[in-house]
Design a protein around this motif. Sequence first.
Motif, PDB file in Angstrom:
ATOM      1  N   LEU A  89      70.092  67.964  42.333  1.00 43.11           N
ATOM      2  CA  LEU A  89      70.350  67.365  43.641  1.00 43.11           C
ATOM      3  C   LEU A  89      71.237  66.134  43.468  1.00 43.11           C
ATOM      4  O   LEU A  89      70.979  65.284  42.608  1.00 43.11           O
ATOM      5  N   ILE A  90      72.291  66.040  44.277  1.00 43.97           N
ATOM      6  CA  ILE A  90      73.182  64.884  44.254  1.00 43.97           C
ATOM      7  C   ILE A  90      73.465  64.454  45.685  1.00 43.97           C
ATOM      8  O   ILE A  90      73.248  65.215  46.635  1.00 43.97           O
ATOM      9  N   ARG A  91      73.950  63.214  45.858  1.00 47.23           N
ATOM     10  CA  ARG A  91      74.244  62.733  47.201  1.00 47.23           C
ATOM     11  C   ARG A  91      75.409  61.746  47.172  1.00 47.23           C
ATOM     12  O   ARG A  91      75.701  61.139  46.144  1.00 47.23           O
ATOM     13  N   VAL A  92      76.054  61.587  48.338  1.00 46.42           N
ATOM     14  CA  VAL A  92      77.199  60.696  48.466  1.00 46.42           C
ATOM     15  C   VAL A  92      77.343  60.306  49.931  1.00 46.42           C
ATOM     16  O   VAL A  92      77.002  61.088  50.825  1.00 46.42           O
ATOM     17  N   LYS A 151      81.080  57.317  43.174  1.00 49.80           N
ATOM     18  CA  LYS A 151      80.436  57.097  44.472  1.00 49.80           C
ATOM     19  C   LYS A 151      79.195  57.963  44.650  1.00 49.80           C
ATOM     20  O   LYS A 151      78.462  57.812  45.631  1.00 49.80           O
ATOM     21  N   TYR A 152      78.947  58.868  43.716  1.00 51.97           N
ATOM     22  CA  TYR A 152      77.815  59.781  43.833  1.00 51.97           C
ATOM     23  C   TYR A 152      76.567  59.190  43.185  1.00 51.97           C
ATOM     24  O   TYR A 152      76.638  58.368  42.267  1.00 51.97           O
ATOM     25  N   GLU A 153      75.423  59.645  43.686  1.00 55.41           N
ATOM     26  CA  GLU A 153      74.139  59.353  43.075  1.00 55.41           C
ATOM     27  C   GLU A 153      73.507  60.672  42.648  1.00 55.41           C
ATOM     28  O   GLU A 153      73.574  61.671  43.377  1.00 55.41           O
ATOM     29  N   PHE A 154      72.872  60.650  41.486  1.00 52.83           N
ATOM     30  CA  PHE A 154      72.299  61.854  40.898  1.00 52.83           C
ATOM     31  C   PHE A 154      70.789  61.700  40.787  1.00 52.83           C
ATOM     32  O   PHE A 154      70.296  60.672  40.306  1.00 52.83           O
ATOM     33  N   TYR A 155      70.069  62.726  41.257  1.00 50.71           N
ATOM     34  CA  TYR A 155      68.610  62.677  41.203  1.00 50.71           C
ATOM     35  C   TYR A 155      68.162  62.672  39.747  1.00 50.71           C
ATOM     36  O   TYR A 155      68.553  63.542  38.961  1.00 50.71           O
ATOM     37  N   GLY A 156      67.332  61.676  39.411  1.00 51.00           N
ATOM     38  CA  GLY A 156      66.911  61.509  38.024  1.00 51.00           C
ATOM     39  C   GLY A 156      65.414  61.560  37.814  1.00 51.00           C
ATOM     40  O   GLY A 156      64.879  60.871  36.939  1.00 51.00           O
ATOM     41  N   GLY A 206      55.770  57.853  41.634  1.00 48.32           N
ATOM     42  CA  GLY A 206      56.138  59.063  42.352  1.00 48.32           C
ATOM     43  C   GLY A 206      57.351  58.910  43.255  1.00 48.32           C
ATOM     44  O   GLY A 206      57.645  59.811  44.047  1.00 48.32           O
ATOM     45  N   LYS A 207      58.075  57.789  43.138  1.00 45.13           N
ATOM     46  CA  LYS A 207      59.254  57.585  43.963  1.00 45.13           C
ATOM     47  C   LYS A 207      60.485  58.140  43.257  1.00 45.13           C
ATOM     48  O   LYS A 207      60.628  58.001  42.035  1.00 45.13           O
ATOM     49  N   PRO A 208      61.399  58.758  44.020  1.00 42.62           N
ATOM     50  CA  PRO A 208      62.591  59.359  43.390  1.00 42.62           C
ATOM     51  C   PRO A 208      63.501  58.314  42.767  1.00 42.62           C
ATOM     52  O   PRO A 208      63.648  57.204  43.293  1.00 42.62           O
ATOM     53  N   ILE A 209      64.100  58.681  41.647  1.00 49.39           N
ATOM     54  CA  ILE A 209      65.060  57.834  40.956  1.00 49.39           C
ATOM     55  C   ILE A 209      66.460  58.376  41.217  1.00 49.39           C
ATOM     56  O   ILE A 209      66.706  59.569  41.056  1.00 49.39           O
ATOM     57  N   TRP A 210      67.365  57.498  41.638  1.00 51.43           N
ATOM     58  CA  TRP A 210      68.753  57.877  41.848  1.00 51.43           C
ATOM     59  C   TRP A 210      69.639  57.022  40.952  1.00 51.43           C
ATOM     60  O   TRP A 210      69.459  55.813  40.853  1.00 51.43           O
ATOM     61  N   ILE A 256      71.013  62.546  35.147  1.00 51.04           N
ATOM     62  CA  ILE A 256      70.545  63.569  36.082  1.00 51.04           C
ATOM     63  C   ILE A 256      69.407  64.376  35.463  1.00 51.04           C
ATOM     64  O   ILE A 256      69.393  64.649  34.261  1.00 51.04           O
ATOM     65  N   LYS A 257      68.426  64.723  36.306  1.00 50.32           N
ATOM     66  CA  LYS A 257      67.306  65.560  35.870  1.00 50.32           C
ATOM     67  C   LYS A 257      67.077  66.658  36.902  1.00 50.32           C
ATOM     68  O   LYS A 257      67.447  66.510  38.067  1.00 50.32           O
ATOM     69  N   PRO A 258      66.459  67.764  36.495  1.00 51.87           N
ATOM     70  CA  PRO A 258      66.237  68.848  37.450  1.00 51.87           C
ATOM     71  C   PRO A 258      65.315  68.434  38.599  1.00 51.87           C
ATOM     72  O   PRO A 258      64.328  67.728  38.387  1.00 51.87           O
ATOM     73  N   LEU A 259      65.666  68.882  39.787  1.00 51.72           N
ATOM     74  CA  LEU A 259      64.744  68.772  40.918  1.00 51.72           C
ATOM     75  C   LEU A 259      63.629  69.791  40.754  1.00 51.72           C
ATOM     76  O   LEU A 259      62.457  69.510  41.024  1.00 51.72           O
TER      77      LEU A 259
END
Length: 241
Positions: A92-95, A107-112, A118-122, A129-132
């Motif tokens: 999962l990635i976001r921008v 400019k992108y953030e990668f789910y880590g 239990g809070k998501p790391i970006w 990056i780590k698998p969702l």
Amino acid sequence: WMGPFVGFRTSINYGHMWKECPHTPEEPLFGETGINGYPVKIGAPHFVDFGKNMEHSPDGKAYMVAHGADIFDTKSRGIWNDSWITGDQVYLIRVTPSIENINDASKYEFYGGKDDNGKPIWSNDFKEIKPLLEWNNNMGCVTITYNPQLKKYIMCVTDGGNTYSRMNTYLLESDSITGEWKMVSYMMNFGEQAYFVNIPSKFISKDGKTVWLLYSGNYWDSMNGESIGVNPPGGHYGMGF
């Protein structure tokens, strides 16, 4: 074998004219070339469907979900392990969407993954990056749609086998885009060879309980002496529902 996600062409006049992507297959957006048998993680990404003009994005960002694999797989499917329809993980990635940002990896953030609470790391570092989600030899092409009436994210995944076989489709649901994700339905041999499965938000009913499931299918009628059937009826090599 899957090559890299190169980047985007852009238009500022509704597609009448296009500006070419500044990246190339040799120098793609996220640096994953896919050469020499090295698997990519951001393979065949799809934008998460938040509705018209991303009206239900949780933070105004555009998210993309993709399937891929890594180099640590000890149970590889060989050349089919990381293909257009097969993989081991979902990423999962976001921008923040803009013409300036969309082709700028910084400019992108990668789910880590998640922290101890239990809070998501970006992270802005692709190396973090780590698998969702991860299910070895059982993942592949992936899409996500937000159902605002049910306040649920619905994920559709296709396991493409060896890319020339019957294909399995499963749906998962979550209250949050970063999970936890739970299995809703596992449809073995759906299609019997359905792929690119997705739920367009435009066709979700007002109560959120009825949706259209779109897919392509049955591009190969028989292989290895085995015939591929049509199930449900109406499936074909084109868009079906």
